[in-house]
Motif scaffolding. Structure first.
Motif, mmCIF file in Angstrom:
data_model
loop_
_atom_site.group_PDB
_atom_site.id
_atom_site.type_symbol
_atom_site.label_atom_id
_atom_site.label_comp_id
_atom_site.label_asym_id
_atom_site.label_seq_id
_atom_site.Cartn_x
_atom_site.Cartn_y
_atom_site.Cartn_z
ATOM 1 N N GLU A 142 0.799 -1.129 0.014
ATOM 2 C CA GLU A 142 0.036 0.037 -0.042
ATOM 3 C C GLU A 142 0.854 1.389 -0.008
ATOM 4 N N GLU A 143 2.104 1.211 0.832
ATOM 5 C CA GLU A 143 2.778 2.418 1.069
ATOM 6 C C GLU A 143 3.483 2.597 -0.577
ATOM 7 N N CYS A 144 3.965 1.583 -1.204
ATOM 8 C CA CYS A 144 4.719 1.537 -2.367
ATOM 9 C C CYS A 144 3.607 2.065 -3.482
ATOM 10 N N LEU A 145 2.405 1.698 -3.249
ATOM 11 C CA LEU A 145 1.681 2.058 -4.352
ATOM 12 C C LEU A 145 1.111 3.558 -4.126
ATOM 13 N N LYS A 146 1.233 4.126 -2.969
ATOM 14 C CA LYS A 146 0.859 5.401 -2.768
ATOM 15 C C LYS A 146 2.178 6.282 -3.225
ATOM 16 N N PHE A 147 3.253 5.749 -2.928
ATOM 17 C CA PHE A 147 4.466 6.655 -3.550
ATOM 18 C C PHE A 147 4.503 6.520 -5.024
ATOM 19 N N LEU A 148 4.194 5.423 -5.632
ATOM 20 C CA LEU A 148 4.360 5.344 -7.238
ATOM 21 C C LEU A 148 3.284 6.327 -7.939
ATOM 22 N N ASN A 149 1.966 6.195 -7.230
ATOM 23 C CA ASN A 149 0.715 7.107 -7.685
ATOM 24 C C ASN A 149 1.141 8.551 -7.451
ATOM 25 N N PHE A 150 2.082 8.806 -6.663
ATOM 26 C CA PHE A 150 2.075 10.196 -6.474
ATOM 27 C C PHE A 150 2.796 10.951 -7.755
ATOM 28 N N PHE A 151 3.491 9.939 -8.288
ATOM 29 C CA PHE A 151 4.145 10.210 -9.874
ATOM 30 C C PHE A 151 3.238 10.010 -10.944
ATOM 31 N N GLN A 152 2.688 8.736 -11.021
ATOM 32 C CA GLN A 152 1.779 8.251 -11.966
ATOM 33 C C GLN A 152 0.585 8.684 -12.210
ATOM 34 N N ASP A 153 -0.176 9.386 -10.968
ATOM 35 C CA ASP A 153 -1.385 9.692 -10.907
ATOM 36 C C ASP A 153 -1.665 10.714 -10.345
ATOM 37 N N ASN A 154 -0.944 11.851 -10.643
ATOM 38 C CA ASN A 154 -0.855 13.193 -9.768
ATOM 39 C C ASN A 154 -1.619 14.450 -10.600
ATOM 40 N N ILE A 155 -2.633 14.738 -10.039
ATOM 41 C CA ILE A 155 -3.458 15.666 -10.761
ATOM 42 C C ILE A 155 -2.575 17.178 -10.901
ATOM 43 N N CYS A 156 -2.182 17.373 -9.476
ATOM 44 C CA CYS A 156 -1.443 18.762 -9.471
ATOM 45 C C CYS A 156 -0.223 18.855 -10.578
ATOM 46 N N LEU A 157 0.691 17.651 -10.708
ATOM 47 C CA LEU A 157 1.648 17.587 -11.632
ATOM 48 C C LEU A 157 1.210 17.762 -13.125
ATOM 49 N N LYS A 158 0.024 16.919 -13.296
ATOM 50 C CA LYS A 158 -0.365 16.899 -14.643
ATOM 51 C C LYS A 158 -1.153 17.996 -15.187
ATOM 52 N N ASN A 159 -1.844 18.798 -14.156
ATOM 53 C CA ASN A 159 -2.361 20.185 -14.624
ATOM 54 C C ASN A 159 -0.927 21.225 -14.872
ATOM 55 N N ALA A 160 0.022 21.096 -13.908
ATOM 56 C CA ALA A 160 1.034 22.173 -14.070
ATOM 57 C C ALA A 160 1.768 21.809 -15.425
ATOM 58 N N ILE A 161 1.894 20.544 -15.838
ATOM 59 C CA ILE A 161 2.598 20.298 -17.114
ATOM 60 C C ILE A 161 1.583 20.949 -18.322
ATOM 61 N N GLN A 162 0.218 20.538 -17.992
ATOM 62 C CA GLN A 162 -0.592 20.899 -19.057
ATOM 63 C C GLN A 162 -0.627 22.493 -19.107
ATOM 64 N N ALA A 163 -0.761 23.295 -18.215
ATOM 65 C CA ALA A 163 -0.583 24.410 -17.887
ATOM 66 C C ALA A 163 0.793 25.393 -18.823
ATOM 67 N N PHE A 164 1.772 24.563 -18.679
ATOM 68 C CA PHE A 164 3.087 25.022 -19.327
ATOM 69 C C PHE A 164 2.740 24.934 -20.685
ATOM 70 N N GLY A 165 2.478 23.734 -21.245
ATOM 71 C CA GLY A 165 2.424 23.439 -22.528
ATOM 72 C C GLY A 165 1.504 24.234 -23.046
ATOM 73 N N ASN A 166 0.445 24.560 -22.644
ATOM 74 C CA ASN A 166 -0.778 25.337 -23.284
ATOM 75 C C ASN A 166 -0.390 26.824 -23.346
ATOM 76 N N GLY A 167 0.385 27.094 -22.423
ATOM 77 C CA GLY A 167 0.949 28.666 -22.188
ATOM 78 C C GLY A 167 -0.315 29.216 -21.342
ATOM 79 N N THR A 168 -1.072 28.529 -20.558
ATOM 80 C CA THR A 168 -2.227 29.410 -19.977
ATOM 81 C C THR A 168 -1.809 29.598 -18.483
ATOM 82 N N ASP A 169 -0.710 29.554 -18.145
ATOM 83 C CA ASP A 169 -0.089 29.958 -16.818
ATOM 84 C C ASP A 169 0.995 30.864 -16.931
#
Lengths: 108, 210
Positions: free
Chosen positions: B179-206
Protein backbone atom coordinates in the motif's frame (compact mmCIF):
# COMPACT_ATOMS: atom_id res chain seq x y z
CA UNK A 1 42.65 43.10 -61.49
CA UNK A 2 42.08 43.42 -57.79
CA UNK A 3 42.60 47.18 -57.73
CA UNK A 4 40.22 48.56 -55.20
CA UNK A 5 38.13 51.46 -56.43
CA UNK A 6 38.14 53.49 -53.26
CA UNK A 7 40.87 54.00 -50.79
CA UNK A 8 38.76 51.93 -48.36
CA UNK A 9 39.87 48.37 -47.85
CA UNK A 10 37.68 45.42 -48.62
CA UNK A 11 36.01 44.04 -45.51
CA UNK A 12 38.41 42.49 -43.05
CA UNK A 13 38.13 38.91 -41.93
CA UNK A 14 35.00 38.54 -39.77
CA UNK A 15 32.65 35.95 -38.30
CA UNK A 16 29.29 35.71 -40.08
CA UNK A 17 26.35 33.55 -39.11
CA UNK A 18 23.44 31.95 -40.86
CA UNK A 19 20.38 30.03 -39.68
CA UNK A 20 20.12 26.64 -41.42
CA UNK A 21 18.32 23.33 -41.36
CA UNK A 22 20.68 20.56 -40.28
CA UNK A 23 19.91 18.88 -43.63
CA UNK A 24 21.29 21.95 -45.48
CA UNK A 25 24.77 20.95 -44.25
CA UNK A 26 24.74 18.03 -46.67
CA UNK A 27 26.12 15.58 -44.12
CA UNK A 28 23.46 12.96 -44.75
CA UNK A 29 21.47 13.32 -41.52
CA UNK A 30 17.71 13.13 -41.62
CA UNK A 31 16.23 15.43 -39.02
CA UNK A 32 13.98 18.45 -38.91
CA UNK A 33 16.15 20.28 -36.41
CA UNK A 34 17.96 23.52 -37.10
CA UNK A 35 21.17 25.27 -36.12
CA UNK A 36 23.22 28.43 -36.46
CA UNK A 37 26.22 28.02 -38.74
CA UNK A 38 29.04 30.54 -38.31
CA UNK A 39 31.80 30.97 -40.86
CA UNK A 40 34.79 33.21 -41.52
CA UNK A 41 34.98 35.52 -44.47
CA UNK A 42 36.68 38.70 -45.56
CA UNK A 43 40.10 39.73 -46.70
CA UNK A 44 43.42 39.41 -44.94
CA UNK A 45 45.32 42.06 -46.88
CA UNK A 46 45.98 44.38 -43.99
CA UNK A 47 47.22 41.78 -41.59
CA UNK A 48 50.01 39.32 -41.81
CA UNK A 49 53.37 38.53 -40.40
CA UNK A 50 56.81 39.44 -41.65
CA UNK A 51 56.75 36.02 -43.33
CA UNK A 52 53.71 37.10 -45.35
CA UNK A 53 55.37 40.39 -46.26
CA UNK A 54 58.53 38.64 -47.47
CA UNK A 55 56.52 36.13 -49.53
CA UNK A 56 54.68 39.05 -51.07
CA UNK A 57 57.89 40.88 -51.91
CA UNK A 58 59.54 37.76 -53.35
CA UNK A 59 56.52 37.11 -55.55
CA UNK A 60 56.39 40.69 -56.72
CA UNK A 61 60.08 40.91 -57.64
CA UNK A 62 59.82 37.45 -59.21
CA UNK A 63 62.47 35.88 -57.02
CA UNK A 64 59.81 33.31 -56.29
CA UNK A 65 57.55 31.89 -58.99
CA UNK A 66 55.12 29.19 -57.94
CA UNK A 67 51.37 28.78 -58.13
CA UNK A 68 51.50 26.72 -54.93
CA UNK A 69 52.44 29.68 -52.82
CA UNK A 70 49.82 31.82 -51.18
CA UNK A 71 51.39 35.17 -50.39
CA UNK A 72 48.45 36.27 -48.27
CA UNK A 73 47.05 34.69 -45.12
CA UNK A 74 43.56 33.16 -45.27
CA UNK A 75 40.53 34.07 -43.21
CA UNK A 76 39.90 30.85 -41.27
CA UNK A 77 38.44 29.74 -37.92
CA UNK A 78 40.96 29.95 -35.10
CA UNK A 79 38.40 28.59 -32.60
CA UNK A 80 35.29 26.48 -33.05
CA UNK A 81 31.80 26.89 -31.69
CA UNK A 82 30.35 24.57 -29.02
CA UNK A 83 29.00 21.19 -30.10
CA UNK A 84 25.47 21.01 -31.39
CA UNK A 85 23.18 18.00 -31.02
CA UNK A 86 19.93 16.90 -32.56
CA UNK A 87 17.50 13.99 -32.56
CA UNK A 88 17.27 11.96 -35.76
CA UNK A 89 13.93 11.51 -37.53
CA UNK A 90 13.90 7.92 -36.21
CA UNK A 91 13.17 9.57 -32.82
CA UNK A 92 15.68 7.41 -30.99
CA UNK A 93 19.15 8.37 -32.25
CA UNK A 94 20.96 11.51 -31.21
CA UNK A 95 23.81 13.00 -33.21
CA UNK A 96 26.43 15.45 -32.00
CA UNK A 97 28.42 17.67 -34.38
CA UNK A 98 31.85 18.85 -33.28
CA UNK A 99 34.03 21.58 -34.78
CA UNK A 100 31.29 22.23 -37.27
CA UNK A 101 31.03 25.98 -36.90
CA UNK A 102 33.46 28.84 -36.33
CA UNK A 103 33.66 30.81 -33.09
CA UNK A 104 36.57 33.14 -33.80
CA UNK A 105 38.23 34.08 -37.07
CA UNK A 106 41.79 34.97 -37.86
CA UNK A 107 44.16 35.52 -40.76
CA UNK A 108 46.32 32.43 -40.63
CA UNK B 1 2.81 9.43 -42.37
CA UNK B 2 1.40 12.94 -41.92
CA UNK B 3 1.74 12.71 -38.14
CA UNK B 4 5.51 12.49 -38.52
CA UNK B 5 6.06 14.92 -41.38
CA UNK B 6 4.26 17.75 -39.60
CA UNK B 7 6.03 20.01 -37.13
CA UNK B 8 5.20 19.97 -33.43
CA UNK B 9 5.77 21.88 -30.18
CA UNK B 10 8.54 19.58 -28.98
CA UNK B 11 10.38 19.97 -32.29
CA UNK B 12 9.91 23.74 -32.13
CA UNK B 13 11.40 23.72 -28.62
CA UNK B 14 14.42 21.71 -29.83
CA UNK B 15 14.93 24.19 -32.67
CA UNK B 16 14.71 27.12 -30.27
CA UNK B 17 17.26 25.43 -27.98
CA UNK B 18 19.83 25.05 -30.74
CA UNK B 19 19.48 28.73 -31.64
CA UNK B 20 20.31 29.73 -28.05
CA UNK B 21 24.01 29.41 -27.21
CA UNK B 22 23.53 28.32 -23.58
CA UNK B 23 20.81 25.79 -24.32
CA UNK B 24 22.66 24.39 -27.34
CA UNK B 25 25.89 23.98 -25.37
CA UNK B 26 24.33 22.32 -22.31
CA UNK B 27 22.09 20.13 -24.44
CA UNK B 28 25.09 18.68 -26.30
CA UNK B 29 26.89 18.51 -22.95
CA UNK B 30 24.38 15.88 -21.77
CA UNK B 31 23.63 14.21 -25.11
CA UNK B 32 27.33 13.33 -25.42
CA UNK B 33 27.76 11.35 -22.15
CA UNK B 34 24.21 9.98 -22.34
CA UNK B 35 24.86 8.44 -25.78
CA UNK B 36 28.51 7.35 -25.49
CA UNK B 37 28.88 3.67 -24.72
CA UNK B 38 31.65 2.67 -22.35
CA UNK B 39 33.01 -0.85 -21.86
CA UNK B 40 29.89 -2.93 -22.62
CA UNK B 41 27.56 -0.41 -20.97
CA UNK B 42 25.14 1.80 -22.89
CA UNK B 43 26.71 4.84 -21.27
CA UNK B 44 28.26 6.21 -18.12
CA UNK B 45 25.03 6.81 -16.20
CA UNK B 46 26.70 8.89 -13.51
CA UNK B 47 28.13 11.34 -16.05
CA UNK B 48 24.84 11.42 -17.96
CA UNK B 49 22.92 12.24 -14.77
CA UNK B 50 25.37 14.95 -13.79
CA UNK B 51 25.13 16.63 -17.19
CA UNK B 52 21.32 16.41 -17.10
CA UNK B 53 21.29 18.12 -13.69
CA UNK B 54 23.46 20.90 -15.09
CA UNK B 55 21.15 21.30 -18.05
CA UNK B 56 18.08 21.77 -15.85
CA UNK B 57 19.99 23.87 -13.31
CA UNK B 58 21.48 26.32 -15.81
CA UNK B 59 19.26 26.55 -18.87
CA UNK B 60 16.38 29.03 -18.55
CA UNK B 61 13.01 27.27 -18.07
CA UNK B 62 11.72 28.76 -21.30
CA UNK B 63 14.05 26.39 -23.14
CA UNK B 64 14.46 23.42 -20.77
CA UNK B 65 10.75 23.16 -19.90
CA UNK B 66 9.95 23.88 -23.54
CA UNK B 67 11.50 20.55 -24.44
CA UNK B 68 10.40 18.59 -21.37
CA UNK B 69 6.82 19.84 -20.98
CA UNK B 70 5.84 20.59 -24.59
CA UNK B 71 2.23 19.87 -25.45
CA UNK B 72 1.60 17.22 -28.08
CA UNK B 73 -1.03 16.00 -30.49
CA UNK B 74 0.77 13.14 -32.19
CA UNK B 75 3.24 10.37 -31.53
CA UNK B 76 6.13 12.10 -33.31
CA UNK B 77 5.80 14.82 -30.69
CA UNK B 78 5.27 12.67 -27.59
CA UNK B 79 8.07 10.30 -28.55
CA UNK B 80 10.44 13.25 -28.98
CA UNK B 81 9.33 14.52 -25.55
CA UNK B 82 9.99 11.10 -24.00
CA UNK B 83 13.45 11.08 -25.60
CA UNK B 84 14.41 14.47 -24.12
CA UNK B 85 16.31 12.95 -21.19
CA UNK B 86 17.84 10.12 -23.31
CA UNK B 87 15.93 7.47 -21.32
CA UNK B 88 17.95 4.52 -22.64
CA UNK B 89 20.82 5.83 -20.48
CA UNK B 90 19.35 8.11 -17.81
CA UNK B 91 16.16 6.17 -17.07
CA UNK B 92 16.01 2.53 -18.09
CA UNK B 93 18.01 -0.14 -16.33
CA UNK B 94 18.40 -3.88 -16.63
CA UNK B 95 16.27 -4.44 -13.56
CA UNK B 96 13.35 -2.52 -12.15
CA UNK B 97 13.81 -2.07 -8.40
CA UNK B 98 10.97 -1.84 -5.92
CA UNK B 99 9.96 1.82 -5.54
CA UNK B 100 10.44 1.83 -1.77
CA UNK B 101 13.94 0.38 -2.17
CA UNK B 102 14.68 3.05 -4.76
CA UNK B 103 13.38 5.66 -2.34
CA UNK B 104 15.80 4.35 0.30
CA UNK B 105 18.67 4.60 -2.19
CA UNK B 106 17.61 8.15 -2.99
CA UNK B 107 17.60 9.10 0.67
CA UNK B 108 21.25 8.12 1.05
CA UNK B 109 22.19 10.87 -1.40
CA UNK B 110 22.00 14.51 -0.35
CA UNK B 111 20.83 15.89 -3.71
CA UNK B 112 18.28 13.16 -4.29
CA UNK B 113 16.88 13.34 -0.75
CA UNK B 114 16.31 17.09 -0.86
CA UNK B 115 14.90 17.09 -4.37
CA UNK B 116 12.49 14.28 -3.62
CA UNK B 117 11.31 16.20 -0.54
CA UNK B 118 10.78 19.30 -2.72
CA UNK B 119 8.81 17.28 -5.21
CA UNK B 120 6.54 15.77 -2.59
CA UNK B 121 5.98 19.18 -1.00
CA UNK B 122 5.47 21.22 -4.15
CA UNK B 123 3.43 18.82 -6.26
CA UNK B 124 1.07 17.78 -3.44
CA UNK B 125 -2.39 17.41 -5.01
CA UNK B 126 -5.43 19.04 -3.42
CA UNK B 127 -8.74 18.35 -5.11
CA UNK B 128 -10.44 21.26 -3.34
CA UNK B 129 -8.21 23.91 -4.91
CA UNK B 130 -8.66 25.48 -8.36
CA UNK B 131 -5.18 24.49 -9.48
CA UNK B 132 -5.51 21.00 -7.94
CA UNK B 133 -2.29 21.75 -6.06
CA UNK B 134 -2.06 22.28 -2.31
CA UNK B 135 0.61 24.96 -2.86
CA UNK B 136 -1.24 26.52 -5.81
CA UNK B 137 2.04 27.10 -7.59
CA UNK B 138 2.67 25.25 -10.86
CA UNK B 139 6.14 26.76 -11.36
CA UNK B 140 7.39 25.33 -8.05
CA UNK B 141 5.94 21.92 -8.88
CA UNK B 142 7.61 21.82 -12.32
CA UNK B 143 10.89 23.03 -10.83
CA UNK B 144 10.75 20.25 -8.23
CA UNK B 145 9.84 17.63 -10.82
CA UNK B 146 12.60 18.64 -13.24
CA UNK B 147 14.98 18.71 -10.27
CA UNK B 148 14.61 14.94 -9.93
CA UNK B 149 16.06 14.43 -13.41
CA UNK B 150 19.64 13.31 -12.95
CA UNK B 151 19.03 11.55 -9.63
CA UNK B 152 18.26 7.85 -9.08
CA UNK B 153 14.62 8.99 -8.94
CA UNK B 154 14.81 10.30 -12.54
CA UNK B 155 11.21 10.26 -13.78
CA UNK B 156 9.99 10.03 -17.36
CA UNK B 157 6.80 9.75 -19.38
CA UNK B 158 5.43 6.23 -19.31
CA UNK B 159 3.68 6.13 -22.66
CA UNK B 160 2.83 8.37 -25.52
CA UNK B 161 -0.83 8.99 -24.92
CA UNK B 162 -0.82 10.51 -21.44
CA UNK B 163 1.12 12.75 -19.09
CA UNK B 164 1.62 9.84 -16.70
CA UNK B 165 5.17 9.77 -15.35
CA UNK B 166 7.15 7.51 -13.01
CA UNK B 167 10.68 6.75 -11.89
CA UNK B 168 12.19 3.45 -13.04
CA UNK B 169 10.62 1.21 -10.39
CA UNK B 170 7.51 -0.82 -9.62
CA UNK B 171 5.74 -2.29 -6.60
CA UNK B 172 6.33 -5.98 -7.15
CA UNK B 173 7.77 -7.80 -4.14
CA UNK B 174 6.49 -5.13 -1.76
CA UNK B 175 5.19 -7.63 0.81
CA UNK B 176 3.44 -5.84 3.65
CA UNK B 177 4.43 -2.46 2.24
CA UNK B 178 2.41 -2.76 -0.96
CA UNK B 179 0.00 0.00 0.00
CA UNK B 180 2.79 2.39 0.91
CA UNK B 181 4.63 1.52 -2.30
CA UNK B 182 1.58 2.15 -4.48
CA UNK B 183 0.95 5.42 -2.71
CA UNK B 184 4.49 6.52 -3.53
CA UNK B 185 4.33 5.35 -7.16
CA UNK B 186 0.92 6.94 -7.72
CA UNK B 187 2.22 10.25 -6.46
CA UNK B 188 4.13 10.25 -9.77
CA UNK B 189 1.81 8.28 -12.04
CA UNK B 190 -1.51 9.70 -11.06
CA UNK B 191 -0.87 13.19 -9.74
CA UNK B 192 -3.47 15.76 -10.84
CA UNK B 193 -1.39 18.67 -9.55
CA UNK B 194 1.64 17.67 -11.63
CA UNK B 195 -0.49 16.88 -14.70
CA UNK B 196 -2.22 20.25 -14.53
CA UNK B 197 1.11 22.01 -14.07
CA UNK B 198 2.59 20.29 -17.14
CA UNK B 199 -0.55 20.99 -19.15
CA UNK B 200 -0.62 24.64 -18.11
CA UNK B 201 2.97 25.11 -19.22
CA UNK B 202 2.38 23.30 -22.53
CA UNK B 203 -0.68 25.38 -23.30
CA UNK B 204 0.91 28.59 -22.10
CA UNK B 205 -2.16 29.16 -19.95
CA UNK B 206 -0.22 29.98 -16.82
CA UNK B 207 2.08 32.56 -18.39
CA UNK B 208 2.34 35.03 -15.51
CA UNK B 209 4.04 32.43 -13.34
CA UNK B 210 7.10 32.16 -15.61
Amino acid sequence: KGRRGQRGKSRDCVLTEMHLNVTDLGLGYSTKEELIFRYCSGSCETSGTLYDQILNNLTQNRKLVSDKIRPQPCCRPIAYDDDVSFLDDDLSTYHVLRKHSAKKCGCV
Amino acid sequence: DPAISKGNNCLDAAKACNLNDTCKKLRSAYITPCTSSVSNEVCNKRKCHKALRQFFDKVPPKHSYGMLFCSCRDVACTERRRQTIVPVCSYEDREKPNCLNLQDTCKTNYICRSRLADFIANCQPETQSISSCLKENYADCLLAYSGLIGTVMTPNYLNYNSLSVAPWCDCSNSGNDLEECLKFLNFFQDNICLKNAIQAFGNGTDVNVW
